[in-house]
Write a protein that holds these residues in place. Structure first.
Motif, PDB file in Angstrom:
ATOM      1  N   ALA A 113       7.945  -4.340 -15.212  1.00 13.35           N
ATOM      2  CA  ALA A 113       8.136  -3.244 -13.464  1.00 13.35           C
ATOM      3  C   ALA A 113       8.815  -1.912 -14.273  1.00 13.35           C
ATOM      4  O   ALA A 113       7.829  -1.051 -12.859  1.00 13.35           O
ATOM      5  N   LEU A 114       8.630  -1.637 -15.052  1.00 19.82           N
ATOM      6  CA  LEU A 114       8.057   0.410 -15.388  1.00 19.82           C
ATOM      7  C   LEU A 114       7.246   0.488 -15.160  1.00 19.82           C
ATOM      8  O   LEU A 114       6.714   1.960 -15.390  1.00 19.82           O
ATOM      9  N   VAL A 115       6.813  -0.191 -16.081  1.00 17.10           N
ATOM     10  CA  VAL A 115       5.613   0.405 -15.486  1.00 17.10           C
ATOM     11  C   VAL A 115       4.309   0.045 -14.436  1.00 17.10           C
ATOM     12  O   VAL A 115       3.837   1.068 -14.429  1.00 17.10           O
ATOM     13  N   PHE A 116       4.822  -0.085 -13.229  1.00 17.23           N
ATOM     14  CA  PHE A 116       4.248   0.147 -12.016  1.00 17.23           C
ATOM     15  C   PHE A 116       5.374   1.131 -11.082  1.00 17.23           C
ATOM     16  O   PHE A 116       4.771   1.359 -10.427  1.00 17.23           O
ATOM     17  N   ILE A 117       6.235   1.522 -12.102  1.00 23.12           N
ATOM     18  CA  ILE A 117       6.805   2.700 -11.441  1.00 23.12           C
ATOM     19  C   ILE A 117       6.566   3.569 -12.317  1.00 23.12           C
ATOM     20  O   ILE A 117       6.971   4.974 -11.727  1.00 23.12           O
ATOM     21  N   GLY A 118       5.684   3.712 -13.044  1.00 24.86           N
ATOM     22  CA  GLY A 118       5.143   4.875 -13.992  1.00 24.86           C
ATOM     23  C   GLY A 118       4.782   5.081 -15.303  1.00 24.86           C
ATOM     24  O   GLY A 118       4.679   6.326 -15.836  1.00 24.86           O
ATOM     25  N   GLY A 119       5.499   3.923 -15.643  1.00 31.45           N
ATOM     26  CA  GLY A 119       4.553   3.590 -17.399  1.00 31.45           C
ATOM     27  C   GLY A 119       6.101   4.838 -17.967  1.00 31.45           C
ATOM     28  O   GLY A 119       7.508   4.715 -18.032  1.00 31.45           O
ATOM     29  N   ASN A 120       5.951   5.012 -19.257  1.00 35.26           N
ATOM     30  CA  ASN A 120       6.539   5.173 -20.909  1.00 35.26           C
ATOM     31  C   ASN A 120       7.926   6.648 -20.125  1.00 35.26           C
ATOM     32  O   ASN A 120       8.651   6.984 -20.755  1.00 35.26           O
ATOM     33  N   ASP A 121       7.001   7.612 -18.895  1.00 36.16           N
ATOM     34  CA  ASP A 121       7.818   7.963 -18.978  1.00 36.16           C
ATOM     35  C   ASP A 121       9.370   7.963 -18.237  1.00 36.16           C
ATOM     36  O   ASP A 121      10.003   9.091 -18.294  1.00 36.16           O
ATOM     37  N   TYR A 122       9.306   6.866 -17.649  1.00 39.03           N
ATOM     38  CA  TYR A 122      10.387   6.320 -17.011  1.00 39.03           C
ATOM     39  C   TYR A 122      11.394   5.731 -17.483  1.00 39.03           C
ATOM     40  O   TYR A 122      11.905   5.184 -17.276  1.00 39.03           O
ATOM     41  N   GLU A 123      10.865   5.596 -19.078  1.00 36.64           N
ATOM     42  CA  GLU A 123      11.776   4.434 -20.176  1.00 36.64           C
ATOM     43  C   GLU A 123      13.294   4.612 -19.400  1.00 36.64           C
ATOM     44  O   GLU A 123      13.838   3.366 -20.541  1.00 36.64           O
ATOM     45  N   ASP A 124      13.954   5.853 -19.997  1.00 39.41           N
ATOM     46  CA  ASP A 124      15.122   6.136 -19.766  1.00 39.41           C
ATOM     47  C   ASP A 124      15.853   5.065 -19.066  1.00 39.41           C
ATOM     48  O   ASP A 124      17.207   5.077 -19.214  1.00 39.41           O
ATOM     49  N   VAL A 125      15.230   4.908 -17.133  1.00 39.88           N
ATOM     50  CA  VAL A 125      15.774   3.887 -16.763  1.00 39.88           C
ATOM     51  C   VAL A 125      15.358   2.617 -16.736  1.00 39.88           C
ATOM     52  O   VAL A 125      16.153   1.246 -15.773  1.00 39.88           O
ATOM     53  N   GLY A 163       0.542  -1.170   0.105  1.00 42.03           N
ATOM     54  CA  GLY A 163       0.094  -0.183  -0.248  1.00 42.03           C
ATOM     55  C   GLY A 163       0.401   1.454   0.179  1.00 42.03           C
ATOM     56  O   GLY A 163       0.782   2.280  -0.549  1.00 42.03           O
ATOM     57  N   THR A 164       2.344   1.245   1.051  1.00 38.46           N
ATOM     58  CA  THR A 164       2.974   2.484   1.054  1.00 38.46           C
ATOM     59  C   THR A 164       4.003   2.512  -0.499  1.00 38.46           C
ATOM     60  O   THR A 164       3.368   4.204  -0.964  1.00 38.46           O
ATOM     61  N   TYR A 165       3.831   1.639  -1.186  1.00 40.01           N
ATOM     62  CA  TYR A 165       4.455   2.160  -2.666  1.00 40.01           C
ATOM     63  C   TYR A 165       3.543   1.764  -3.818  1.00 40.01           C
ATOM     64  O   TYR A 165       3.854   2.589  -5.153  1.00 40.01           O
ATOM     65  N   ALA A 166       2.810   1.575  -3.376  1.00 40.82           N
ATOM     66  CA  ALA A 166       1.456   1.784  -4.828  1.00 40.82           C
ATOM     67  C   ALA A 166       0.922   3.126  -4.561  1.00 40.82           C
ATOM     68  O   ALA A 166       1.023   4.042  -5.609  1.00 40.82           O
ATOM     69  N   PHE A 167       1.046   3.741  -3.646  1.00 40.29           N
ATOM     70  CA  PHE A 167       0.974   5.167  -3.244  1.00 40.29           C
ATOM     71  C   PHE A 167       2.296   5.260  -3.806  1.00 40.29           C
ATOM     72  O   PHE A 167       1.749   6.551  -4.996  1.00 40.29           O
ATOM     73  N   GLN A 168       3.324   5.176  -3.938  1.00 42.56           N
ATOM     74  CA  GLN A 168       4.304   6.265  -5.017  1.00 42.56           C
ATOM     75  C   GLN A 168       3.978   5.691  -5.953  1.00 42.56           C
ATOM     76  O   GLN A 168       4.592   6.868  -6.928  1.00 42.56           O
ATOM     77  N   MET A 169       3.377   4.818  -6.509  1.00 44.41           N
ATOM     78  CA  MET A 169       3.533   5.123  -7.874  1.00 44.41           C
ATOM     79  C   MET A 169       2.202   5.435  -8.331  1.00 44.41           C
ATOM     80  O   MET A 169       2.884   5.917  -9.431  1.00 44.41           O
ATOM     81  N   VAL A 170       1.279   5.436  -7.947  1.00 47.32           N
ATOM     82  CA  VAL A 170       0.556   6.392  -8.146  1.00 47.32           C
ATOM     83  C   VAL A 170       0.824   7.922  -8.212  1.00 47.32           C
ATOM     84  O   VAL A 170       0.603   8.118  -9.229  1.00 47.32           O
TER      85      VAL A 170
END
Length: 450
Positions: A348-360, A62-69
């Motif tokens: 994993a990329l999907v859950f940390i924010g999607g394509n905006d974070y693809e560089d990492v 739950g805590t890190y789902a908030f950060q993903m959101v």
């Protein structure tokens, strides 16, 4: 990938908790349920150490789902500011961890002094929370400047969050020390779920830094309410004996010492995002913060092992085996997480924010390495606290100084992550050596006494 990891950790954790702590489940009279024979199946599970594993897994999801959101709704630049505030919240609320560790250790090690310990912890908790909250509010302009926030309101809300987070630590420590797993499970469940529901709802209404912190503030009072209700009858007669006064003074000293050691660990595990915010541009710092979602998932999903094993690490005769079991479990799980993140980086990329974070994406496995190292380091820090060792906080503090000094020289996301990993490895090796030294010294002492 992170949700798959959570499910795997939850299942493996329940089995692990059953295996290594089946002898320490001690249901208390206050934990019984009168709704039927033995209560519901869920309540019966939450009364066990396996229930703690599940509750903490749910809390951390739950805590890190908030950060993903937040990462998805805010984007890299603005999410970097929220991640920085959450990291600072961990540092500012370090007394929470010190209070919890002290209460759990003292009650487990000296149950005959439980009345004096509980009264001291609960009183000190509220006083410390109010003082820390006031200090954080006074420092809000500095936080605004340091993290380059959009407005002062976000920093003020961050300061207010310190109060409930600190109070929850003292309450959880009393429950952990008495091994009252049912109410402790309810407290942990009320940390993660409300944060993602209330915090996520606030972001849907207004996708800003201030909305995110307002949601976190409201959600942080829910576990305090549950803890207060659970401990409502935990009042004791006035302490009048000299022995009890000595216990109270020693508890305060230990809380101070434990808080310093845990402050060093929290700083080591959180200040890299603040360093990133200052040495990298907003986009790169946001990508680094996104990668740290993986780090925090790997660090906190198996955190139940530390909570369950800490009372055993504080008990004579059980400490060494508890530390060894914990190191074996966390090392194996960390390796599995790194492999899973490497093979399933796209998921994993999907859950940390999607394509905006693809560089990492190609470097997410490196952030999983950081999480695995920190989970082992956390266990070793608590092993030091269990024995009231002094050198633990000094070694971790050296790691913090190295992080700030060497991290400030990094000129890219990858260099900063590698620098942090190397520092963590060195600190882990030093703490393992310290544990070996303590073990040999303890064996020689027993032999001499015999």
């Amino acid at each position: 990938m992170l949700l798959l990891l959570a499910g795997a950790t939850l299942c493996r954790g329940a089995v692990y908790a059953r295996r290594v702590t089946s002898t320490v489940d001690r249901p208390q009279p206050e934990d019984t349920d009168s709704s039927g024979p033995g209560g519901s199946a869920v309540l019966r599970l939450l009364r066990t150490s396996a229930g703690i594993a599940i509750a903490m897994a749910v809390m951390n999801v739950g805590t890190y789902a908030f950060q993903m959101v937040a990462a998805r709704l805010l984007g890299p630049s603005e999410y970097g500011a929220v991640a920085g505030m959450m990291a600072l919240l961990m540092v500012l609320s370090v007394v929470q961890l010190g209070l919890q560790a002290t209460a759990a250790r003292r009650i487990a090690a000296t149950p005959e002094d439980v009345a004096a310990i509980e009264q001291t912890i609960l009183t000190t908790t509220w006083r410390a929370a109010l003082v820390l909250g006031a200090v954080a509010l006074l420092a809000s302009p500095l936080v605004w400047w340091l993290l380059r926030l959009d407005g002062l309101l976000s920093a003020v809300l961050l300061g207010l969050c310190v109060v409930p987070v600190t109070v929850m630590g003292g309450q959880a420590g009393v429950l952990q020390g008495e091994r009252r797993w049912l109410p402790l499970s309810l407290v942990y469940l009320s940390v993660g779920l409300p944060r993602v529901l209330i915090g996520g709802g606030a972001l849907l209404v207004s996708a800003t830094e201030a909305s995110a912190m307002a949601g976190v503030l409201v959600a942080s009072w829910i576990p305090v309410a549950i803890g207060s209700w659970t401990l409502r009858r935990r009042t004791h007669r006035a302490i009048v004996t000299e022995h009890d006064r000595d216990v109270r003074r020693d508890v305060r000293r230990e809380t101070y010492s434990s808080s310093l050691a845990l402050l060093a660990f929290v700083a080591l595990s959180n200040l890299d995002v603040v360093v990133a915010r200052n040495v990298l541009d907003d986009h790169q710092a946001g990508l680094y913060a996104g990668g740290l979602i993986v780090t925090k998932a790997v660090l906190f999903l198996p955190q139940f092992a530390v909570v369950i094993l800490f009372p055993s690490m504080s008990t004579a005769g059980e400490s060494r085996s508890a530390v060894m079991r914990g190191l074996a479990f966390l090392s194996g799980l960390g390796a599995a997480c790194v492999a899973g993140t490497y093979l399933l980086s796209g998921l994993a990329l999907v859950f940390i924010g999607g394509n905006d974070y693809e560089d990492v994406q190609s470097r997410l496995w490196l952030f999983a390495v950081l999480g695995g190292l920190l989970s082992v380091l956390q266990l070793l820090v608590y092993a030091g606290l269990a024995k009231r060792g002094r050198w633990t906080k000094y070694l971790v503090t050296l790691g913090v100084l190295a992080l700030v000094g060497l991290g400030s020289l990094a000129d890219s996301l990858t260099r900063l992550a590698v620098t942090v990993a190397v520092i963590d490895v060195v600190v882990v090796v030093l703490l393992v050596a310290l544990q070996v030294f303590r073990g040999k010294k303890g064996t020689e002492t027993l032999a001499a006494a015999g």
